[in-house]
Design a protein around this motif. Structure first.
Motif, PDB file in Angstrom:
ATOM      1  N   LEU A 100      19.437  -2.844   4.445  1.00  0.00           N
ATOM      2  CA  LEU A 100      18.606  -1.699   4.073  1.00  0.00           C
ATOM      3  C   LEU A 100      18.287  -1.745   2.584  1.00  0.00           C
ATOM      4  N   ALA A 101      17.043  -1.417   2.237  1.00  0.00           N
ATOM      5  CA  ALA A 101      16.632  -1.305   0.835  1.00  0.00           C
ATOM      6  C   ALA A 101      15.591  -0.209   0.739  1.00  0.00           C
ATOM      7  N   SER A 102      15.516   0.436  -0.416  1.00  0.00           N
ATOM      8  CA  SER A 102      14.546   1.528  -0.579  1.00  0.00           C
ATOM      9  C   SER A 102      13.941   1.510  -1.972  1.00  0.00           C
ATOM     10  N   ALA A 142       0.833  -1.208   0.000  1.00  0.00           N
ATOM     11  CA  ALA A 142       0.000   0.000   0.000  1.00  0.00           C
ATOM     12  C   ALA A 142       0.866   1.257   0.000  1.00  0.00           C
ATOM     13  N   GLU A 143       1.960   1.249   0.775  1.00  0.00           N
ATOM     14  CA  GLU A 143       2.846   2.407   0.819  1.00  0.00           C
ATOM     15  C   GLU A 143       3.580   2.595  -0.516  1.00  0.00           C
ATOM     16  N   LEU A 144       3.920   1.499  -1.187  1.00  0.00           N
ATOM     17  CA  LEU A 144       4.570   1.609  -2.491  1.00  0.00           C
ATOM     18  C   LEU A 144       3.637   2.227  -3.525  1.00  0.00           C
ATOM     19  N   GLU A 145       2.378   1.837  -3.490  1.00  0.00           N
ATOM     20  CA  GLU A 145       1.409   2.419  -4.423  1.00  0.00           C
ATOM     21  C   GLU A 145       1.251   3.909  -4.160  1.00  0.00           C
ATOM     22  N   ARG A 146       1.217   4.270  -2.892  1.00  0.00           N
ATOM     23  CA  ARG A 146       1.101   5.692  -2.549  1.00  0.00           C
ATOM     24  C   ARG A 146       2.362   6.447  -2.981  1.00  0.00           C
ATOM     25  N   ALA A 147       3.522   5.824  -2.826  1.00  0.00           N
ATOM     26  CA  ALA A 147       4.775   6.473  -3.204  1.00  0.00           C
ATOM     27  C   ALA A 147       4.866   6.668  -4.722  1.00  0.00           C
ATOM     28  N   ARG A 148       4.358   5.711  -5.500  1.00  0.00           N
ATOM     29  CA  ARG A 148       4.363   5.867  -6.957  1.00  0.00           C
ATOM     30  C   ARG A 148       3.534   7.069  -7.379  1.00  0.00           C
ATOM     31  N   LEU A 149       2.385   7.222  -6.749  1.00  0.00           N
ATOM     32  CA  LEU A 149       1.499   8.330  -7.107  1.00  0.00           C
ATOM     33  C   LEU A 149       2.073   9.669  -6.666  1.00  0.00           C
ATOM     34  N   ALA A 150       2.741   9.692  -5.509  1.00  0.00           N
ATOM     35  CA  ALA A 150       3.242  10.952  -4.956  1.00  0.00           C
ATOM     36  C   ALA A 150       4.685  11.236  -5.346  1.00  0.00           C
ATOM     37  N   GLY A 151       5.371  10.253  -5.958  1.00  0.00           N
ATOM     38  CA  GLY A 151       6.764  10.454  -6.321  1.00  0.00           C
ATOM     39  C   GLY A 151       7.697  10.500  -5.128  1.00  0.00           C
ATOM     40  N   THR A 152       7.392   9.734  -4.088  1.00  0.00           N
ATOM     41  CA  THR A 152       8.212   9.726  -2.869  1.00  0.00           C
ATOM     42  C   THR A 152       8.931   8.383  -2.724  1.00  0.00           C
ATOM     43  N   SER A 153       9.624   8.204  -1.612  1.00  0.00           N
ATOM     44  CA  SER A 153      10.402   6.994  -1.366  1.00  0.00           C
ATOM     45  C   SER A 153       9.764   6.149  -0.268  1.00  0.00           C
ATOM     46  N   VAL A 154      10.184   4.902  -0.204  1.00  0.00           N
ATOM     47  CA  VAL A 154       9.808   3.985   0.877  1.00  0.00           C
ATOM     48  C   VAL A 154      11.059   3.223   1.275  1.00  0.00           C
ATOM     49  N   GLY A 155      11.373   3.213   2.554  1.00  0.00           N
ATOM     50  CA  GLY A 155      12.537   2.493   3.050  1.00  0.00           C
ATOM     51  C   GLY A 155      12.155   1.226   3.788  1.00  0.00           C
ATOM     52  N   VAL A 156      13.009   0.214   3.704  1.00  0.00           N
ATOM     53  CA  VAL A 156      12.798  -1.055   4.406  1.00  0.00           C
ATOM     54  C   VAL A 156      14.095  -1.431   5.114  1.00  0.00           C
ATOM     55  N   GLY A 213      14.192   8.187   2.216  1.00  0.00           N
ATOM     56  CA  GLY A 213      15.136   7.843   1.162  1.00  0.00           C
ATOM     57  C   GLY A 213      16.365   7.157   1.697  1.00  0.00           C
ATOM     58  N   HIS A 214      17.346   6.893   0.803  1.00  0.00           N
ATOM     59  CA  HIS A 214      18.505   6.088   1.164  1.00  0.00           C
ATOM     60  C   HIS A 214      19.315   6.698   2.310  1.00  0.00           C
ATOM     61  N   ARG A 215      19.636   7.980   2.237  1.00  0.00           N
ATOM     62  CA  ARG A 215      20.476   8.599   3.265  1.00  0.00           C
ATOM     63  C   ARG A 215      19.789   8.620   4.622  1.00  0.00           C
ATOM     64  N   GLN A 216      18.532   9.011   4.632  1.00  0.00           N
ATOM     65  CA  GLN A 216      17.790   9.023   5.900  1.00  0.00           C
ATOM     66  C   GLN A 216      17.655   7.612   6.451  1.00  0.00           C
ATOM     67  N   LEU A 217      17.462   6.644   5.557  1.00  0.00           N
ATOM     68  CA  LEU A 217      17.282   5.259   5.992  1.00  0.00           C
ATOM     69  C   LEU A 217      18.522   4.767   6.731  1.00  0.00           C
ATOM     70  N   HIS A 218      19.681   5.072   6.227  1.00  0.00           N
ATOM     71  CA  HIS A 218      20.918   4.648   6.887  1.00  0.00           C
ATOM     72  C   HIS A 218      21.069   5.321   8.255  1.00  0.00           C
ATOM     73  N   ALA A 219      20.671   6.576   8.357  1.00  0.00           N
ATOM     74  CA  ALA A 219      20.762   7.282   9.638  1.00  0.00           C
ATOM     75  C   ALA A 219      19.823   6.657  10.668  1.00  0.00           C
ATOM     76  N   VAL A 220      18.612   6.299  10.234  1.00  0.00           N
ATOM     77  CA  VAL A 220      17.650   5.666  11.142  1.00  0.00           C
ATOM     78  C   VAL A 220      18.177   4.314  11.604  1.00  0.00           C
ATOM     79  N   ALA A 234      11.411  -6.625  10.723  1.00  0.00           N
ATOM     80  CA  ALA A 234      11.348  -5.869   9.472  1.00  0.00           C
ATOM     81  C   ALA A 234      10.632  -4.550   9.743  1.00  0.00           C
ATOM     82  N   ILE A 235      11.151  -3.475   9.173  1.00  0.00           N
ATOM     83  CA  ILE A 235      10.591  -2.136   9.384  1.00  0.00           C
ATOM     84  C   ILE A 235      10.330  -1.493   8.030  1.00  0.00           C
ATOM     85  N   VAL A 236       9.154  -0.939   7.849  1.00  0.00           N
ATOM     86  CA  VAL A 236       8.874  -0.145   6.654  1.00  0.00           C
ATOM     87  C   VAL A 236       8.738   1.307   7.085  1.00  0.00           C
TER      88      VAL A 236
END
Length: 424
Positions: free
Chosen positions: A386-388, A273-287, A344-351, A337-339
């Motif tokens: 980490l993957a995004s 669901a978050e991936l579908e929302r990200a496609r529409l909004a042009g945003t990222s999803v981190g895992v 994005g990639h840089r923030q994901l690594h910091a988290v 597992a965390i979604v």
């Protein structure tokens, strides 16, 4: 609500009161004795003929409600473990608080629990049922004291002005608080390994209690002014009761029982669901995939119950390090597992690094060790993959695979580190 059952048989085998921890035993005996004292102290309250008619109507309504919802109620009670079991008996009891003297409220409580013992619950632990009824008695006594302090001395106590409505609302809140607090304390003190957070249960369940108390005011008002209209709220009560079952089963299907984290299937649905929302909004999803380093040593040294404690502690720490919009799942035995939507990639690594360092520095207390001696771990080290989206995958399966491969790299490279997946 009541303390949940554990499936022991009733009768002499059900009276397992003396096997409880000392603090739990003291609380249960104190509450039971207080309920008995309240019953004896109010036994001489004056009761008129009208009160008896109202009491008879409430008894009939309560028993009819319990009988019609019997199969649902039994399944709900059987599936409640380690949390307050929310039911709608409070509807009839609080209506009685507003209409009849306290001794009749207590009789209604005893009748309701006795009927449930015979027809609804089946084999159960006797002292838990007695304690649950005692919490109802004390909650009703506290609510009656609030009504008296607010000037509502004469029965029936119905909302006839803004002030009386406020007093009744406060009395309902006090009824809920006394009952809920006593149940939570009993669960924490009597259930090994139970934390206050776990014993509080799902906050949404307390909305059911609020609805029941509100319906109790409605039933009381209709019984006094328009008794012929009582079937209308009865239909609503039964509909609400049936709907209680579905959310409970849904929560069980999407939640890991030991940690309270999301189940893998539910977590995957949320990722999609978050991936579908990200496609529409042009945003990222981190895992992030997180694995405890050398977790087997904890199980081998201290035992599996202590290992479960460690997993729960890790889960609580991780939840405290992510946002409300993020979702944490227990993916396997010691793997989480965390979604993280919008990361994005840089923030994901910091988290990931923040979580890794927090877990390494947060002591974990193990009370259920096989030696019986409490142990304190200084912290646990973790390996993370980490993957995004969109760089490492365009659907949940691709992201999971990328994060899992990165996790394996982290473990092969010496553990206690976070590794990002390579781009697709």
């Amino acid at each position: 609500m009541k303390v949940d059952r554990d499936g022991h048989r009733s009768g002499s085998a059900g009276w397992q009161l003396w096997s409880l921890p000392g603090r739990a035993l003291a609380l249960i005996l104190a509450v039971d004795l207080a309920a008995v004292g309240t019953t004896v102290g109010t036994a001489n309250s004056l009761t008129s003929g009208t009160h008896w008619w109202w009491f008879a109507a409430l008894v009939c309504g309560s028993l009819a409600h319990l009988e019609v919802a019997r199969s649902i109620e039994r399944r709900r009670e059987q599936s409640s473990k380690g949390v307050p079991y929310t039911n709608l008996k409070s509807l009839w009891v609080f209506a009685a608080v507003l209409l009849v003297p306290l001794p009749l409220v207590i009789v209604l409580t005893v009748v309701s629990y006795s009927y449930c013992w015979a027809r609804v619950y089946g084999p159960s632990v006797a002292h838990r049922k007695a304690y649950s009824a005692a919490t109802f008695v004390l909650a009703s006594a506290a609510a009656s004291a609030v009504l008296h302090a607010g000037g509502l001395d004469q029965l029936p106590r119905l909302p006839k002005s803004a002030w009386s409505l406020v007093v009744i609302a406060v009395a309902a809140a006090v009824w809920w608080l006394v009952n809920y607090a006593l149940v939570v304390f009993a669960i924490v003190l009597s259930t090994s390994g139970s934390s206050v957070r776990q014993a509080l249960g799902d906050p949404a369940d307390q909305l059911v209690v609020a609805a029941a108390l509100g319906l109790g005011v409605t039933v009381a008002a209709l019984l006094v002014t328009m008794p012929w209209a009582l079937p209308a709220p009865m239909v609503a009560v039964l509909a609400v009761h049936r709907d209680l079952l579905l959310p409970q089963y849904l929560r069980a299907a999407r939640t890991d029982a030991k940690t309270g984290l999301a189940a893998p299937t539910f977590w995957t649905d949320v990722v999609n669901a978050e991936l579908e929302r990200a496609r529409l909004a042009g945003t990222s999803v981190g895992v992030i995939f997180l694995d405890l380093d050398r977790f087997k040593q904890i199980n081998d040294t201290h035992g599996h119950p202590a290992g479960d404690e460690a997993i729960r502690a890790v889960a609580d720490t991780v939840r405290g390090e992510v946002r409300g919009a993020d979702l944490v799942s227990r993916w396997g035995g010691d793997e989480l597992a965390i979604v993280l939507p919008g990361i994005g990639h840089r923030q994901l690594h910091a988290v990931a690094e923040r979580i890794r360092l927090r877990l390494a520095r947060t002591p974990i207390t193990l009370t259920r060790t096989k030696s019986g001696v409490t142990q304190i771990l200084p912290g646990v080290t973790t390996s993370m993959g980490l993957a995004s989206f969109p760089g490492n995958g365009v659907d949940a399966d691709q992201l999971v695979l990328a994060a899992d491969h990165a996790l394996l790299d982290a473990k092969r490279n010496g553990r206690n580190q976070s590794v990002s997946a390579t781009s697709i």
